[in-house]
Design an enzyme around this catalytic site. Structure first.
Site, PDB file in Angstrom:
ATOM      1  N   TYR A 155       7.903  11.500  -4.053  1.00  0.00           N
ATOM      2  CA  TYR A 155       7.535  10.101  -3.921  1.00  0.00           C
ATOM      3  C   TYR A 155       8.703   9.334  -3.737  1.00  0.00           C
ATOM      4  O   TYR A 155       8.734   8.405  -2.730  1.00  0.00           O
ATOM      5  CB  TYR A 155       6.884   9.701  -5.297  1.00  0.00           C
ATOM      6  N   ARG A 194       8.402  15.417 -18.737  1.00  0.00           N
ATOM      7  CA  ARG A 194       7.547  15.661 -17.688  1.00  0.00           C
ATOM      8  C   ARG A 194       8.333  15.881 -16.433  1.00  0.00           C
ATOM      9  O   ARG A 194       9.401  15.408 -16.298  1.00  0.00           O
ATOM     10  CB  ARG A 194       6.721  14.495 -17.231  1.00  0.00           C
ATOM     11  N   ALA A 207       0.821  -1.275  -0.091  1.00  0.00           N
ATOM     12  CA  ALA A 207      -0.107   0.004  -0.066  1.00  0.00           C
ATOM     13  C   ALA A 207       0.736   1.331  -0.009  1.00  0.00           C
ATOM     14  O   ALA A 207       1.882   1.458   0.674  1.00  0.00           O
ATOM     15  CB  ALA A 207      -0.973   0.073   1.333  1.00  0.00           C
TER      16      ALA A 207
HETATM   17  N1  LIG Z   1       4.056  -0.143 -10.477  1.00  0.00           N
HETATM   18  C1  LIG Z   1       5.304  -0.148 -10.483  1.00  0.00           C
HETATM   19  O1  LIG Z   1       6.002   0.304 -11.420  1.00  0.00           O
HETATM   20  C2  LIG Z   1       6.231   0.203  -9.186  1.00  0.00           C
HETATM   21  C3  LIG Z   1       7.365   0.719  -9.099  1.00  0.00           C
HETATM   22  C4  LIG Z   1       8.128   0.844  -7.897  1.00  0.00           C
HETATM   23  C5  LIG Z   1       7.456   0.727  -6.619  1.00  0.00           C
HETATM   24  N2  LIG Z   1       6.188   0.450  -6.643  1.00  0.00           N
HETATM   25  C6  LIG Z   1       5.590   0.293  -5.591  1.00  0.00           C
HETATM   26  O2  LIG Z   1       4.876  -0.764  -5.327  1.00  0.00           O
HETATM   27  C7  LIG Z   1       3.619  -0.880  -4.614  1.00  0.00           C
HETATM   28  C8  LIG Z   1       2.312  -1.298  -5.306  1.00  0.00           C
HETATM   29  O3  LIG Z   1       2.281  -0.588  -6.523  1.00  0.00           O
HETATM   30  P1  LIG Z   1       1.399  -0.669  -7.618  1.00  0.00           P
HETATM   31  O4  LIG Z   1       1.753  -0.318  -9.134  1.00  0.00           O
HETATM   32  O5  LIG Z   1       0.547  -2.028  -7.356  1.00  0.00           O
HETATM   33  O6  LIG Z   1       0.298   0.707  -6.979  1.00  0.00           O
HETATM   34  P2  LIG Z   1      -1.349   0.486  -7.108  1.00  0.00           P
HETATM   35  O7  LIG Z   1      -1.820   2.008  -6.871  1.00  0.00           O
HETATM   36  O8  LIG Z   1      -2.074  -0.349  -7.996  1.00  0.00           O
HETATM   37  O9  LIG Z   1      -1.445  -0.231  -5.469  1.00  0.00           O
HETATM   38  C9  LIG Z   1      -1.343   0.381  -4.341  1.00  0.00           C
HETATM   39  C10 LIG Z   1      -2.669  -0.054  -3.503  1.00  0.00           C
HETATM   40  O10 LIG Z   1      -2.446   0.622  -2.265  1.00  0.00           O
HETATM   41  C11 LIG Z   1      -3.641   1.001  -1.913  1.00  0.00           C
HETATM   42  N3  LIG Z   1      -3.551   2.119  -0.857  1.00  0.00           N
HETATM   43  C12 LIG Z   1      -2.821   3.411  -1.199  1.00  0.00           C
HETATM   44  N4  LIG Z   1      -2.985   3.993   0.050  1.00  0.00           N
HETATM   45  C13 LIG Z   1      -3.465   3.430   1.080  1.00  0.00           C
HETATM   46  C14 LIG Z   1      -3.727   3.609   2.214  1.00  0.00           C
HETATM   47  N5  LIG Z   1      -3.589   4.667   2.820  1.00  0.00           N
HETATM   48  N6  LIG Z   1      -4.003   2.749   3.051  1.00  0.00           N
HETATM   49  C15 LIG Z   1      -4.504   1.391   2.494  1.00  0.00           C
HETATM   50  N7  LIG Z   1      -4.317   1.117   1.262  1.00  0.00           N
HETATM   51  C16 LIG Z   1      -3.982   1.990   0.444  1.00  0.00           C
HETATM   52  C17 LIG Z   1      -4.387   1.580  -3.070  1.00  0.00           C
HETATM   53  O11 LIG Z   1      -5.993   1.433  -2.893  1.00  0.00           O
HETATM   54  C18 LIG Z   1      -3.887   0.209  -4.002  1.00  0.00           C
HETATM   55  O12 LIG Z   1      -4.784  -0.872  -4.081  1.00  0.00           O
HETATM   56  C19 LIG Z   1       3.689   0.530  -4.179  1.00  0.00           C
HETATM   57  O13 LIG Z   1       4.263   0.831  -3.020  1.00  0.00           O
HETATM   58  C20 LIG Z   1       4.356   1.285  -5.083  1.00  0.00           C
HETATM   59  O14 LIG Z   1       4.987   2.419  -4.700  1.00  0.00           O
HETATM   60  C21 LIG Z   1       5.246   0.151  -7.845  1.00  0.00           C
END
Ligand SMILES: NC(=O)c1ccc[n+]([C@@H]2O[C@H](COP(=O)([O-])OP(=O)(O)OC[C@H]3O[C@@H](n4cnc5c(N)ncnc54)[C@H](O)[C@@H]3O)[C@@H](O)[C@H]2O)c1
Length: 310
Positions: free
Chosen positions: A139, A270, A72
């Site tokens: 971020y 961006r 999350a």
């Molecule tokens: N997608 C990428 O390329 C990528 C790259 C590096 C790191 N990340 C990290 O991986 C993790 C997952 O990313 P993702 O791409 O699946 O994003 P996502 O937005 O699809 O998933 C994040 C989830 O966390 C939930 N969330 C957000 N804030 C919350 C809170 N305060 N309480 C409870 N739930 C909450 C959201 O509803 C969502 O379901 C994150 O920590 C993100 O920073 C993702």
């Protein structure tokens, strides 16, 4: 095993949960702020709540997890510029709350999602876990602080931990509307019959990793017998391919997959985007025995099909 997945309704979380439920008891904690109810798996217990909610320790006590996968987060660079306080609250204080709740119930391990964004403009390519960390957007700053908080809260606690620095993850269930990621944005445009826009000159590079590979890394880290954590940066692992791909090359690889043969359009660069990115996955290979195995051209197939079927 009993496993809590925070952010389990999100892109990476839901891909993980759909595999975990086949062999484990899973509890998803998600406030659905960027995740979707469509991503929830009926085989997992779901608690729709903010990780900053004061009742978080009760949910942990009730489920008694052995392992916590903390995904999350406020995941958007643009949103981190617009509201840095919320970004910090969710990403830093949210990680503290999860670490404390895990420790209080005697969880064996916390795996927390970190990001390539902690490095900022790279001092070297590919980036290693010990490379300079100078994030160029709020971020990245909050993700780096979250790593420090995780280590502060859990070092010497008996609860093992690791911060997994994902590179640019792509695959089915990624949301193209928020931060999305360039693969999701391109796929969504192409599936809707629009011409995708490349921000900047297209020569900027990213380390694209298929979500199935990230799920594989998480499963390996969950099952790993020896401790993964340690002090500070010792608990960080790049989860990446180590391959630098230009956004232009991504576009060229995606075109035949999507059956789109016209050139993409170009827009202005961006704010907060780095020029180059590739993360060396050698530590994950050495310690975990994990390696990414899905080539970009292969991963783009199911990814584009998922967008096309929506
Ligand atoms: N997608 C990428 O390329 C990528 C790259 C590096 C790191 N990340 C990290 O991986 C993790 C997952 O990313 P993702 O791409 O699946 O994003 P996502 O937005 O699809 O998933 C994040 C989830 O966390 C939930 N969330 C957000 N804030 C919350 C809170 N305060 N309480 C409870 N739930 C909450 C959201 O509803 C969502 O379901 C994150 O920590 C993100 O920073 C993702």
């Amino acid at each position: 095993m009993r496993i809590i997945v925070t952010g389990g309704a999100g892109f990476i979380g839901s891909n993980l949960v759909h595999v975990l439920v086949q062999a484990h008891d899973v509890c998803v904690i998600d406030d659905l702020s960027s995740g979707s109810p469509d991503n929830l798996h009926p085989g997992a217990v779901t608690r729709t709540m903010d990780i900053l909610d004061s009742r978080l320790p009760e949910v942990f006590a009730e489920f008694a997890p052995e392992v916590v996968v903390h995904l999350a987060a406020q995941p958007s660079v643009a949103a981190s510029f617009a509201d840095p306080e919320r970004d910090r609250a969710v990403n830093v204080e949210g990680t503290r709350a999860v670490a404390r709740a895990a420790r209080a119930v005697g969880a064996r391990r916390v795996l927390s999602a970190s990001s390539a964004a902690v490095y900022g403009e790279p001092a070297e390519i590919p980036l290693r876990e010990g490379s300079r960390t100078e994030p160029v957007n709020p971020y990245g700053v909050s993700k780096l602080s979250a790593e420090e908080v995780l280590a502060d809260e859990l070092a010497d606690s008996g609860c093992d931990f690791a911060s997994l620095r994902f590179s640019n993850v792509y695959g089915p269930r990624q949301d193209a509307t928020g931060e999305g990621g360039v693969v999701a944005v391109f796929c969504q445009a192409l599936a809707g019959g629009e011409t995708p826009v490349i921000y900047g000159d297209g020569i900027q590079t990213r380390d694209f990793i298929f979500v199935g590979d990230v799920v594989g890394a998480l499963l390996t880290a969950i099952a790993h017998e020896e401790a993964l954590g340690g002090q500070g940066a010792a608990g960080a692992y790049n989860i990446s391919t180590g391959t630098e791909t230009t956004v232009q090359a991504l576009a060229d690889t995606l075109r035949p997959v999507a059956g789109f043969f016209a050139p993409f359009e170009y827009g202005s660069e961006r704010e907060g985007d780095v020029r180059r990115s590739a993360l060396d996955p050698a530590k994950a290979a050495d310690v975990l025995g994990w390696r990414a195995s899905v080539p970009l051209a292969t991963g783009l197939g199911p990814t584009f099909r998922w967008f096309a079927q929506r």
